[in-house]
Design a protein around this motif. Structure first.
Motif, mmCIF file in Angstrom:
data_model
loop_
_atom_site.group_PDB
_atom_site.id
_atom_site.type_symbol
_atom_site.label_atom_id
_atom_site.label_comp_id
_atom_site.label_asym_id
_atom_site.label_seq_id
_atom_site.Cartn_x
_atom_site.Cartn_y
_atom_site.Cartn_z
ATOM 1 N N PHE A 564 0.842 -1.193 0.000
ATOM 2 C CA PHE A 564 0.000 0.000 0.000
ATOM 3 C C PHE A 564 0.873 1.238 0.000
ATOM 4 O O PHE A 564 1.902 1.275 0.663
ATOM 5 C CB PHE A 564 -0.907 0.010 1.237
ATOM 6 C CG PHE A 564 -1.849 1.187 1.266
ATOM 7 C CD1 PHE A 564 -3.098 1.083 0.685
ATOM 8 C CD2 PHE A 564 -1.461 2.389 1.840
ATOM 9 C CE1 PHE A 564 -3.955 2.174 0.678
ATOM 10 C CE2 PHE A 564 -2.324 3.479 1.829
ATOM 11 C CZ PHE A 564 -3.575 3.366 1.258
ATOM 12 N N PRO A 566 0.391 5.614 0.328
ATOM 13 C CA PRO A 566 -0.576 6.707 0.502
ATOM 14 C C PRO A 566 -0.848 7.419 -0.823
ATOM 15 O O PRO A 566 -0.029 7.376 -1.732
ATOM 16 C CB PRO A 566 0.118 7.657 1.477
ATOM 17 C CG PRO A 566 1.194 6.874 2.107
ATOM 18 C CD PRO A 566 1.580 5.799 1.147
ATOM 19 N N ALA A 567 -1.994 8.074 -0.878
ATOM 20 C CA ALA A 567 -2.414 8.726 -2.115
ATOM 21 C C ALA A 567 -1.726 10.064 -2.330
ATOM 22 O O ALA A 567 -1.819 10.639 -3.393
ATOM 23 C CB ALA A 567 -3.931 8.924 -2.100
ATOM 24 N N PHE A 568 -1.054 10.575 -1.287
ATOM 25 C CA PHE A 568 -0.438 11.897 -1.424
ATOM 26 C C PHE A 568 0.847 11.923 -0.601
ATOM 27 O O PHE A 568 1.122 11.013 0.189
ATOM 28 C CB PHE A 568 -1.410 12.992 -0.966
ATOM 29 C CG PHE A 568 -1.828 12.870 0.490
ATOM 30 C CD1 PHE A 568 -1.221 13.640 1.462
ATOM 31 C CD2 PHE A 568 -2.818 11.964 0.865
ATOM 32 C CE1 PHE A 568 -1.597 13.508 2.797
ATOM 33 C CE2 PHE A 568 -3.192 11.833 2.184
ATOM 34 C CZ PHE A 568 -2.580 12.608 3.170
ATOM 35 N N LEU A 570 2.741 12.695 2.316
ATOM 36 C CA LEU A 570 2.349 13.048 3.686
ATOM 37 C C LEU A 570 3.206 14.176 4.255
ATOM 38 O O LEU A 570 2.693 15.129 4.838
ATOM 39 C CB LEU A 570 2.462 11.811 4.585
ATOM 40 C CG LEU A 570 1.386 10.747 4.352
ATOM 41 C CD1 LEU A 570 1.792 9.423 4.963
ATOM 42 C CD2 LEU A 570 0.073 11.203 4.943
ATOM 43 N N THR A 592 7.901 8.754 5.497
ATOM 44 C CA THR A 592 7.052 7.961 4.596
ATOM 45 C C THR A 592 7.362 6.466 4.719
ATOM 46 O O THR A 592 6.591 5.636 4.255
ATOM 47 C CB THR A 592 7.240 8.392 3.128
ATOM 48 O OG1 THR A 592 8.622 8.511 2.884
ATOM 49 C CG2 THR A 592 6.538 9.689 2.866
ATOM 50 N N VAL B 71 -2.197 10.849 11.637
ATOM 51 C CA VAL B 71 -1.444 9.896 10.811
ATOM 52 C C VAL B 71 -0.761 8.860 11.708
ATOM 53 O O VAL B 71 -0.819 7.658 11.444
ATOM 54 C CB VAL B 71 -0.402 10.626 9.936
ATOM 55 C CG1 VAL B 71 0.450 9.607 9.168
ATOM 56 C CG2 VAL B 71 -1.093 11.578 8.963
ATOM 57 N N ARG B 75 -1.629 4.914 11.732
ATOM 58 C CA ARG B 75 -0.586 3.926 11.426
ATOM 59 C C ARG B 75 -0.457 2.892 12.551
ATOM 60 O O ARG B 75 -0.236 1.714 12.298
ATOM 61 C CB ARG B 75 0.753 4.626 11.211
ATOM 62 C CG ARG B 75 0.869 5.267 9.842
ATOM 63 C CD ARG B 75 2.120 6.078 9.738
ATOM 64 N NE ARG B 75 2.399 6.434 8.349
ATOM 65 C CZ ARG B 75 3.360 7.279 8.003
ATOM 66 N NH1 ARG B 75 4.129 7.843 8.928
ATOM 67 N NH2 ARG B 75 3.573 7.552 6.735
ATOM 68 N N LEU B 134 -2.344 19.113 8.454
ATOM 69 C CA LEU B 134 -2.036 18.869 7.047
ATOM 70 C C LEU B 134 -2.686 19.971 6.210
ATOM 71 O O LEU B 134 -3.662 20.584 6.652
ATOM 72 C CB LEU B 134 -2.603 17.514 6.600
ATOM 73 C CG LEU B 134 -2.073 16.277 7.321
ATOM 74 C CD1 LEU B 134 -2.937 15.068 6.982
ATOM 75 C CD2 LEU B 134 -0.626 15.999 6.951
ATOM 76 N N HIS B 138 -7.910 14.449 4.718
ATOM 77 C CA HIS B 138 -8.011 13.284 3.831
ATOM 78 C C HIS B 138 -8.827 12.170 4.471
ATOM 79 O O HIS B 138 -8.840 12.021 5.688
ATOM 80 C CB HIS B 138 -6.607 12.725 3.535
ATOM 81 C CG HIS B 138 -5.769 13.638 2.709
ATOM 82 N ND1 HIS B 138 -5.682 13.530 1.346
ATOM 83 C CD2 HIS B 138 -4.981 14.690 3.049
ATOM 84 C CE1 HIS B 138 -4.870 14.472 0.880
ATOM 85 N NE2 HIS B 138 -4.431 15.185 1.887
ATOM 86 N N HIS B 141 -8.532 6.015 3.753
ATOM 87 C CA HIS B 141 -7.977 5.101 2.757
ATOM 88 C C HIS B 141 -6.910 5.730 1.888
ATOM 89 O O HIS B 141 -6.260 5.054 1.108
ATOM 90 C CB HIS B 141 -9.100 4.504 1.885
ATOM 91 C CG HIS B 141 -9.760 5.504 0.989
ATOM 92 N ND1 HIS B 141 -10.914 6.155 1.330
ATOM 93 C CD2 HIS B 141 -9.413 5.974 -0.230
ATOM 94 C CE1 HIS B 141 -11.256 6.987 0.352
ATOM 95 N NE2 HIS B 141 -10.357 6.898 -0.596
ATOM 96 N N GLU B 142 -6.715 7.044 2.021
ATOM 97 C CA GLU B 142 -5.639 7.658 1.257
ATOM 98 C C GLU B 142 -4.318 7.579 2.023
ATOM 99 O O GLU B 142 -3.266 7.934 1.501
ATOM 100 C CB GLU B 142 -5.975 9.111 0.909
ATOM 101 C CG GLU B 142 -7.113 9.197 -0.098
ATOM 102 C CD GLU B 142 -7.351 10.594 -0.639
ATOM 103 O OE1 GLU B 142 -6.647 11.530 -0.226
ATOM 104 O OE2 GLU B 142 -8.261 10.750 -1.472
ATOM 105 N N VAL B 143 -4.381 7.136 3.276
ATOM 106 C CA VAL B 143 -3.158 7.081 4.080
ATOM 107 C C VAL B 143 -2.742 5.650 4.398
ATOM 108 O O VAL B 143 -1.557 5.308 4.369
ATOM 109 C CB VAL B 143 -3.329 7.901 5.378
ATOM 110 C CG1 VAL B 143 -2.069 7.848 6.230
ATOM 111 C CG2 VAL B 143 -3.666 9.351 5.043
ATOM 112 N N VAL B 144 -3.690 4.791 4.728
ATOM 113 C CA VAL B 144 -3.388 3.366 4.933
ATOM 114 C C VAL B 144 -4.467 2.543 4.216
ATOM 115 O O VAL B 144 -5.493 3.068 3.803
ATOM 116 C CB VAL B 144 -3.382 2.953 6.429
ATOM 117 C CG1 VAL B 144 -2.337 3.717 7.220
ATOM 118 C CG2 VAL B 144 -4.769 3.113 7.031
ATOM 119 N N LYS B 145 -4.200 1.259 4.108
ATOM 120 C CA LYS B 145 -5.191 0.388 3.487
ATOM 121 C C LYS B 145 -6.354 0.196 4.463
ATOM 122 O O LYS B 145 -6.146 -0.093 5.646
ATOM 123 C CB LYS B 145 -4.563 -0.956 3.168
ATOM 124 C CG LYS B 145 -5.544 -1.964 2.610
ATOM 125 C CD LYS B 145 -4.817 -3.210 2.151
ATOM 126 C CE LYS B 145 -5.798 -4.291 1.747
ATOM 127 N NZ LYS B 145 -6.387 -4.974 2.920
#
Lengths: 594, 183
Positions: A564, A566-568, A570, A592, B71, B75, B134, B138, B141-145
């Motif tokens: 996986f 991240p989409a951006f 961080l 990251t 975040v 995590r 930030l 967000h 799902h844009e940071v972890v699965k």
């Protein structure tokens, strides 16, 4: 805004018909290059319709501007073939030379420069549209010339004609492109044998629609003929928006009589008195020549009353110009657009053959289908059925573009192999061919023995060639962006789904993808295919599914990891806050690799 | 095997950029909570006040991601939970806090801490103890699965109950008509 009198004159020319709204807006835009709010208000009043409807239509079509758009609207065609021919560099050069920012109207109101979906000039790209007029074969010199003409405020109608010269590039012709039909011959043949015998000939020819779906033309005409209604209509779909397709442009340039002849034969069979040619906005340059052909046919007694001396056979054709919406190639969206509305596909059934234009029985066929129908009316169905393959009779006109020596128009009997086409157009070291545009199929070199036919590779005509130097991921990415841009926005699965696909592909493009993102593509594809309202959503995933299957390494080498990502960025997302607080301690960063 | 011998399913919950509304909705399962507690035990959660998450079966997360601390917590959950669930509109889409996404963060901080009339000589807080925001809010799902999404603002108690009972029974959670709606 245009003066009240100017707008009134336009509305009067269309007899104040609300169905002509798109045409009225298009003409009203020519006054100032955009549609100011006051113009919309005035038109709403003149047409006695809610202002919201007028603005709703104006806001739907990408060639109509409801924000100030500049005296010159310059749109660079952005199909993958334009990209391969270097349109991005030319666009940058053009913007720099005029001190413009892409997508923003210049402050002096001089120009707006942006990109648009494929303009159907793939055999002579890169191409652009200036105020709707096509300019092909762009080179740095031609781009500079256009910039200079704009800088000197020269009106587009005074620009050198050489800029607008468009080639036909017919490299292989067969029975359709070789046909030298005397205008009226097919109509007379039909009139002699009568509507039922003509219908029988069409049915016996096994002619199938050339727009890609391949529905039996005879069955369509019969259903429409048998449907009850106050009026029957014939509609020719010349909204050739599928990227990589340009054969209708050539048919309408060189064979307009054959097209109109086919429409008239159809009218005779189904009992229609009114027909429409829906011409895509990108082919604005064809409007005047086509209208001349119509006028000539009227004066020759091939349109109007008592056609070819047949008492009571009355038929005429109007041309309706589109305004940059791929979705209007879908027949029910096309009909909505013809009625002066946003081009949103209808629920089907009922189908247009029973409930089409103004809810009346309507036959919608592709340009090429009408050409073939005219020939069948003249020479008979059996003759036609003898050409091609069992389930795909006749010939197919292909629009060949991309990596080959001779891009252009090639007509073959159905059943021709992909390899044969590649040889004829002078393609070498070919890696992949995209058949029938983004919504079609992408095949690789192991499949070049496959045949162009409804039994194997159905096509609306596009045949885009990619040699070994191309990155197939870039091809797929271009198509994904195309669908996200062209989704009409009506149904959520497609509106949101195509954008999510675009986000995933952009993430992969940045080298930030993971296996999870590939899985997302398959998940979205299932969603789009099962829940979308129309074919656009159903096919939007095809370019990805086809290329992931055949060119998987082109994707895998873009994956950052297998799990996986991240989409951006961080840590980058904290940059603004770091700047505002002056902090740079460990807590002010996000690693990251955690 | 009898039920009593089955080890309890360990569940952690937290609220990130959320309003605790989803947790309140969780509590709205009322007396069914007793039945649930026969089957599960809580790890890190506002219900236990455990500060850090240990190995868990299920993590339920309310709220989106608006700062660096979010975040870290997310995590930590991802590292420890076999199944991670985004609960509610903010976790799924960013929700209400994401309304600030069309405003530049700098202008936002400026207005809140400096130019807002009610504040006399304010300044943007820069204590290292505070998590940095930030630039945009967000979804998880844009940071972890994320393994499952439970939509709603908040998801109703019945939806949460259905979701958890499906999960505990080993079925793929399916809310279906009535429990999934967007108003």
């Amino acid at each position: 805004m245009g003066t009240h009198a100017e707008l009134e004159a336009i509305v009067d020319r269309y007899s104040g018909e609300s169905t002509a709204l798109l045409q009225i807006l298009r003409e009203a835009q020519e006054i100032e290059g955009w549609l100011p709010p006051a113009t919309l208000t005035c038109l709403a009043r003149l047409l006695e319709m809610p202002r919201a409807r007028v603005e709703g239509v104006a806001g739907f079509y990408s060639f109509l501007h409801i924000e100030r758009a500049g005296r010159y609207r310059v749109l660079f065609s952005d199909n993958i073939t334009d990209r391969m021919a270097g349109n991005s560099e030319l666009l940058d050069r053009f913007c720099n030379s005029l001190w413009l920012e892409r997508g923003k109207t210049s402050e002096d109101g001089l120009a707006l420069v942006d990109t648009t979906s494929c303009t159907g000039m793939c055999d002579q790209g890169p191409a652009m549209l200036v105020n709707g007029w096509a300019i092909p074969q762009l080179t740095p010199a031609r781009v500079d010339e256009v910039a200079e003409l704009i800088r000197s405020h020269t009106p587009v109608e005074d620009w050198p004609a050489a800029l607008f010269q468009i080639e036909d590039n017919i490299h292989r012709s067969d029975m359709l492109l070789d046909a030298s039909l005397e205008p009226g011959a097919a109509i007379r043949a039909a009139a002699t044998s009568g509507p039922l015998a003509t219908l029988e000939a069409i049915q016996c020819s096994n002619l199938r629609g050339r727009g890609g779906a391949g529905f039996a033309t005879g069955l369509k005409w019969q259903s429409c003929r048998n449907a009850t209604g106050d009026m029957h209509y014939v509609v020719c779909n010349a909204d050739e928006g599928e990227p990589g397709t340009f054969k209708d442009r050539v048919l309408l340039t060189r064979y307009a009589d054959l097209v109109f002849e086919g429409m008239t034969v159809c009218a005779f069979v189904i009992g229609a008195r009114k027909g429409f040619l829906y011409l895509r906005g990108e082919y604005r340059h064809l409007l005047a020549p086509l209208q001349e052909v119509l006028a000539r046919r009227r004066s020759d007694g091939l349109l109007g009353n008592d056609i070819c001396g047949q008492p009571g056979f009355e038929f005429d054709i109007d041309i309706h110009l589109g305004a940059g919406a791929y979705i209007c190639g879908e027949e029910s969206a096309l009909i909505e657009s013809l009625e002066g509305r946003r081009g949103i596909p209808r629920n089907r059934p009922p189908y247009p053959v029973t409930h089409g234009y103004l809810q009346q029985p309507t036959t919608v066929n592709n340009v090429e289908t009408f050409c073939a129908a005219a020939l069948i009316a003249l020479r008979g169905g059996e003759w036609y059925a003898g050409i091609g393959t069992g389930k795909s009779t006749g010939t197919k006109v292909l629009s060949v573009s991309g990596d080959c020596v001779r891009p252009g128009i090639y007509e073959y009997p159905f059943g021709v192999t992909v390899r044969q086409v590649l040889e004829d157009c002078g393609a070498q070291r070919t890696q992949a061919v995209q058949i029938s545009g983004p919504s079609g199929t992408c095949i690789d070199a192991t499949e070049f023995e496959r045949r162009i036919a409804f039994e194997d590779l159905p096509t609306a005509g596009a045949f885009m060639v990619f040699d070994e130097s191309r990155d197939i991921f870039e091809v797929a990415s271009n198509f994904v962006h195309f669908f996200a841009h062209e989704s009409c926005g009506f149904c959520t699965p497609c509106r949101v789904g195509t954008t999510l696909l675009r986000n995933v592909i952009d993430k992969l493009h940045k080298g930030k993808g993971s296996q999870h993102d590939l899985n997302q593509i398959f998940k979205l594809s299932r969603l789009l295919q099962s829940a979308s309202h129309c074919g656009l959503g159903h096919t939007a995933c095809n370019p990805l599914l086809d290329t992931i299957k055949r060119f998987r390494p082109a994707y895998e080498r873009r994956l950052e990891s297998l799990e996986f990502e991240p989409a951006f960025d961080l840590d980058g997302a904290l940059e603004r806050a770091r700047a505002m607080t002056g902090r740079d301690d460990a807590g002010a960063h996000l690693r990251t690799d955690e | 095997m009898n039920d009593a011998a089955q080890p309890k399913v360990r569940v952690a919950t937290t609220s990130l950029a959320g309003c605790f509304g989803c947790h309140m909705s969780f509590l709205d399962i009322d007396e069914r909570l007793f039945e649930l507690l026969e089957r599960i035990e809580f790890d890190r959660s506002p219900f236990t006040d455990i500060k850090h998450c240990g190995p868990c079966d299920v993590g339920l997360i309310e709220g989106g991601i608006c700062n660096a601390d979010n975040v870290h917590v997310l995590r930590e959950f991802r590292k420890n939970c076999k199944i991670l669930v985004a609960v509610g509109a903010c976790a799924v889409n960013g929700g209400l806090p994401a309304q600030r996404n069309h405003i530049d963060l700098g202008e936002c901080l400026e207005e809140v801490y400096v130019t807002e009339i009610s504040l006399a000589k304010g300044c943007i807080p820069n204590d290292p103890e505070l998590p940095l925001p930030l630039d945009k809010v967000h979804p998880l799902h844009e940071v972890v699965k994320i393994d499952y999404f439970l939509p709603g603002c908040p998801p109703t108690a019945d939806a949460i109950w259905k979701f958890l009972t499906d999960l505990l029974a080993g079925r793929t959670p399916h809310l279906g008509h009535g429990l999934i709606h967007y108003d």
